[in-house]
Write an enzyme that holds these catalytic residues in place. Structure first.
Site, PDB file in Angstrom:
ATOM      1  N   MET A  93      10.531 -14.328 -10.712  1.00  0.00           N
ATOM      2  CA  MET A  93      10.999 -15.279  -9.369  1.00  0.00           C
ATOM      3  C   MET A  93      11.978 -16.010  -9.391  1.00  0.00           C
ATOM      4  O   MET A  93      12.175 -17.031  -8.750  1.00  0.00           O
ATOM      5  CB  MET A  93       9.501 -15.975  -9.441  1.00  0.00           C
ATOM      6  CG  MET A  93       8.073 -15.389  -9.216  1.00  0.00           C
ATOM      7  SD  MET A  93       8.084 -14.229  -7.885  1.00  0.00           S
ATOM      8  CE  MET A  93       6.366 -13.839  -7.846  1.00  0.00           C
ATOM      9  N   ILE A  95      16.249 -15.769  -8.490  1.00  0.00           N
ATOM     10  CA  ILE A  95      17.286 -14.797  -7.976  1.00  0.00           C
ATOM     11  C   ILE A  95      18.407 -14.713  -9.097  1.00  0.00           C
ATOM     12  O   ILE A  95      19.147 -15.984  -9.196  1.00  0.00           O
ATOM     13  CB  ILE A  95      17.669 -15.057  -6.498  1.00  0.00           C
ATOM     14  CG1 ILE A  95      16.642 -15.378  -5.548  1.00  0.00           C
ATOM     15  CG2 ILE A  95      18.926 -14.533  -6.109  1.00  0.00           C
ATOM     16  CD1 ILE A  95      16.169 -14.162  -5.135  1.00  0.00           C
ATOM     17  N   LEU A  96      18.948 -13.679  -9.486  1.00  0.00           N
ATOM     18  CA  LEU A  96      20.149 -13.673 -10.307  1.00  0.00           C
ATOM     19  C   LEU A  96      21.220 -13.577  -9.620  1.00  0.00           C
ATOM     20  O   LEU A  96      21.372 -12.978  -8.289  1.00  0.00           O
ATOM     21  CB  LEU A  96      19.908 -12.260 -11.226  1.00  0.00           C
ATOM     22  CG  LEU A  96      18.494 -12.179 -12.098  1.00  0.00           C
ATOM     23  CD1 LEU A  96      18.426 -10.800 -12.507  1.00  0.00           C
ATOM     24  CD2 LEU A  96      18.746 -13.256 -13.422  1.00  0.00           C
ATOM     25  N   HIS A 112       8.824  -4.954  -5.324  1.00  0.00           N
ATOM     26  CA  HIS A 112       8.733  -5.640  -4.216  1.00  0.00           C
ATOM     27  C   HIS A 112       7.258  -5.487  -3.597  1.00  0.00           C
ATOM     28  O   HIS A 112       6.997  -4.281  -3.316  1.00  0.00           O
ATOM     29  CB  HIS A 112       9.879  -6.005  -3.428  1.00  0.00           C
ATOM     30  CG  HIS A 112       9.502  -6.875  -2.195  1.00  0.00           C
ATOM     31  ND1 HIS A 112       9.978  -8.386  -2.424  1.00  0.00           N
ATOM     32  CD2 HIS A 112       8.953  -6.648  -0.941  1.00  0.00           C
ATOM     33  CE1 HIS A 112       9.507  -8.843  -1.447  1.00  0.00           C
ATOM     34  NE2 HIS A 112       9.097  -8.203  -0.483  1.00  0.00           N
ATOM     35  N   GLU A 150      23.460  -7.337  -4.780  1.00  0.00           N
ATOM     36  CA  GLU A 150      23.788  -8.913  -4.737  1.00  0.00           C
ATOM     37  C   GLU A 150      22.719  -9.148  -3.192  1.00  0.00           C
ATOM     38  O   GLU A 150      22.725 -10.422  -3.119  1.00  0.00           O
ATOM     39  CB  GLU A 150      25.064  -9.084  -4.273  1.00  0.00           C
ATOM     40  CG  GLU A 150      26.321  -8.457  -4.812  1.00  0.00           C
ATOM     41  CD  GLU A 150      26.259  -6.908  -4.440  1.00  0.00           C
ATOM     42  OE1 GLU A 150      25.917  -6.232  -5.399  1.00  0.00           O
ATOM     43  OE2 GLU A 150      26.832  -6.488  -3.357  1.00  0.00           O
ATOM     44  N   ALA A 182      -0.630   0.359  -5.407  1.00  0.00           N
ATOM     45  CA  ALA A 182       0.849   0.677  -5.076  1.00  0.00           C
ATOM     46  C   ALA A 182       1.588   0.202  -6.300  1.00  0.00           C
ATOM     47  O   ALA A 182       2.115   1.015  -7.122  1.00  0.00           O
ATOM     48  CB  ALA A 182       1.237   0.010  -3.902  1.00  0.00           C
ATOM     49  N   GLU A 183       1.603  -1.364  -6.581  1.00  0.00           N
ATOM     50  CA  GLU A 183       2.588  -1.526  -7.621  1.00  0.00           C
ATOM     51  C   GLU A 183       2.422  -1.097  -9.010  1.00  0.00           C
ATOM     52  O   GLU A 183       3.423  -0.588  -9.774  1.00  0.00           O
ATOM     53  CB  GLU A 183       2.456  -3.276  -7.689  1.00  0.00           C
ATOM     54  CG  GLU A 183       2.877  -4.001  -6.444  1.00  0.00           C
ATOM     55  CD  GLU A 183       2.931  -5.360  -6.710  1.00  0.00           C
ATOM     56  OE1 GLU A 183       3.349  -5.938  -7.525  1.00  0.00           O
ATOM     57  OE2 GLU A 183       2.563  -6.087  -5.758  1.00  0.00           O
TER      58      GLU A 183
HETATM   59  C1  GAR Z   1       3.773  -8.901  -7.997  1.00  0.00           C
HETATM   60  O1  GAR Z   1       2.803  -8.814  -6.809  1.00  0.00           O
HETATM   61  C2  GAR Z   1       5.249  -8.775  -7.657  1.00  0.00           C
HETATM   62  O2  GAR Z   1       5.293  -7.423  -6.645  1.00  0.00           O
HETATM   63  C3  GAR Z   1       5.661  -9.780  -7.029  1.00  0.00           C
HETATM   64  O3  GAR Z   1       5.108 -10.763  -7.828  1.00  0.00           O
HETATM   65  C4  GAR Z   1       3.928 -10.426  -8.114  1.00  0.00           C
HETATM   66  C5  GAR Z   1       3.873 -10.431  -9.755  1.00  0.00           C
HETATM   67  O4  GAR Z   1       2.706 -10.446 -10.278  1.00  0.00           O
HETATM   68  N1  GAR Z   1       7.238  -9.986  -6.810  1.00  0.00           N
HETATM   69  C6  GAR Z   1       7.868 -10.477  -6.115  1.00  0.00           C
HETATM   70  O5  GAR Z   1       7.266 -10.757  -4.880  1.00  0.00           O
HETATM   71  C7  GAR Z   1       9.460 -10.075  -6.074  1.00  0.00           C
HETATM   72  N2  GAR Z   1       9.989 -10.684  -4.832  1.00  0.00           N
HETATM   73  P1  GAR Z   1       2.559  -9.962 -12.063  1.00  0.00           P
HETATM   74  O6  GAR Z   1       3.222 -11.202 -12.401  1.00  0.00           O
HETATM   75  O7  GAR Z   1       1.024 -10.034 -12.183  1.00  0.00           O
HETATM   76  O8  GAR Z   1       3.294  -8.773 -11.956  1.00  0.00           O
END
Ligand code: GAR
Length: 212
Positions: A93, A95-96, A112, A150, A182-183
Site C-alpha cells: 500500500m 506508492i513507489l 489490483h 510511473e 480472481a486475485e
Molecule cells: C488485495 O485485494 C489487493 O488486490 C489490494 O489489497 C488487498 C491486499 O490483500 N491491493 C490494492 O488495492 C493495491 N492498489 P492481501 O494482503 O490479503 O493480499
C-alpha cells in the site's frame, strides 16, 4: 534446467495474495521463479508471519515517519543483497517513486482488485476499490495484474479476470469474492508467465555474450 528467477514479494497487510503465491510455488505451478524475500512496510502484519511460516526470509522496513528516499534506499539494498530479479506487489500500500521503478524496468508487477481502467489510480486501494464499484453500480468487476510504471495502476496489463457482483453485496463480501475468484488465481499465473519471460531473456543474454 534454468535457475529460477529470484522473487521478492512486497506486502502491507493480511498477505492472502502472498499465500496464494506460496501455495502455487509449493504446488509447482510457479516453477520458473522462487520467492526469496518478503518485505513489509508495516510491522507486525499477518503477511510477515505467513512468510516465516513458509520458511521464507521476511523483513520489515517501516515506511511511517521516514522519507520515501530513505525507505527506498533501504529497500533497494535489501533487494540487491538477495539478488532479486522480480518484485511482486501483493497488497503493498505504498506508492513507489518513478526513480525506484526505473531501476526495475518490466520487473515489478502489481495485483489490483478491479478491472483496470475502472476504479484504479491514486486513492483506489483495498476496500475503497470495492466501495467505489458498488457505489457506481457495476454488475461485473474483477482483478488485474499489470506491470508497474510511473503512472499509478497505469502499466501494461498482464492478466485480468472478471467476477460478477451478486445481489446484496457489501464492500467486504465483494472484496472476498474478488480475492477468491480472481486475485488468487491470476497473480500466481502472471508471476509464472513473467518468470518464464525473464528466464528466456537471461538465456538469450548469456548465449549472446558467449558468442561475442
Ligand atoms: C488485495 O485485494 C489487493 O488486490 C489490494 O489489497 C488487498 C491486499 O490483500 N491491493 C490494492 O488495492 C493495491 N492498489 P492481501 O494482503 O490479503 O493480499
Amino acid at each position: 534446467m534454468s535457475e529460477p528467477i529470484n522473487i521478492a514479494v512486497l506486502v502491507s497487510g493480511g498477505g492472502t495474495n502472498l499465500q496464494a503465491l506460496i501455495d502455487a510455488e509449493a504446488a509447482g505451478s510457479i516453477h520458473s521463479g522462487k520467492i526469496r524475500l518478503v518485505v513489509s512496510n508495516k510491522p507486525g502484519v499477518r503477511a510477515l508471519s505467513r512468510a516465516t511460516d513458509a520458511k521464507i526470509e521476511a523483513a520489515c522496513i517501516p515506511s511511517a515517519g521516514v522519507s520515501g528516499d530513505v525507505f527506498e534506499e533501504k529497500l533497494a539494498s535489501l533487494l540487491d543483497e538477495h539478488h532479486i530479479e522480480l518484485i511482486v506487489l501483493a497488497g503493498f500500500m505504498k506508492i513507489l517513486s518513478a526513480d525506484f521503478i526505473r531501476r526495475y524496468p518490466d520487473r515489478i508487477i502489481n495485483i489490483h482488485p478491479s478491472l483496470i481502467p475502472s476504479f484504479c489510480g491514486d486513492g483506489f486501494y483495498g476496500l475503497k476499490v470495492h466501495e467505489a464499484a458498488l457505489a457506481y453500480g457495476v454488475k461485473v468487476t474483477g482483478a488485474t495484474v499489470h506491470y508497474v510504471n510511473e503512472i499509478t495502476d497505469g502499466g501494461k496489463i498482464i492478466l485480468q479476470k472478471p467476477v460478477s457482483v451478486r445481489k446484496g453485496e457489501t464492500p467486504e463480501s465483494l472484496q472476498a469474492h474478488v480475492m477468491q475468484n480472481a486475485e488468487w488465481i491470476i497473480l500466481p499465473k502472471a508471476c509464472e508467465m513473467v518468470c518464464r519471460r525473464l528466464q528466456t531473456e537471461k538465456k538469450q543474454a548469456s548465449s549472446k555474450s558467449k558468442s561475442e
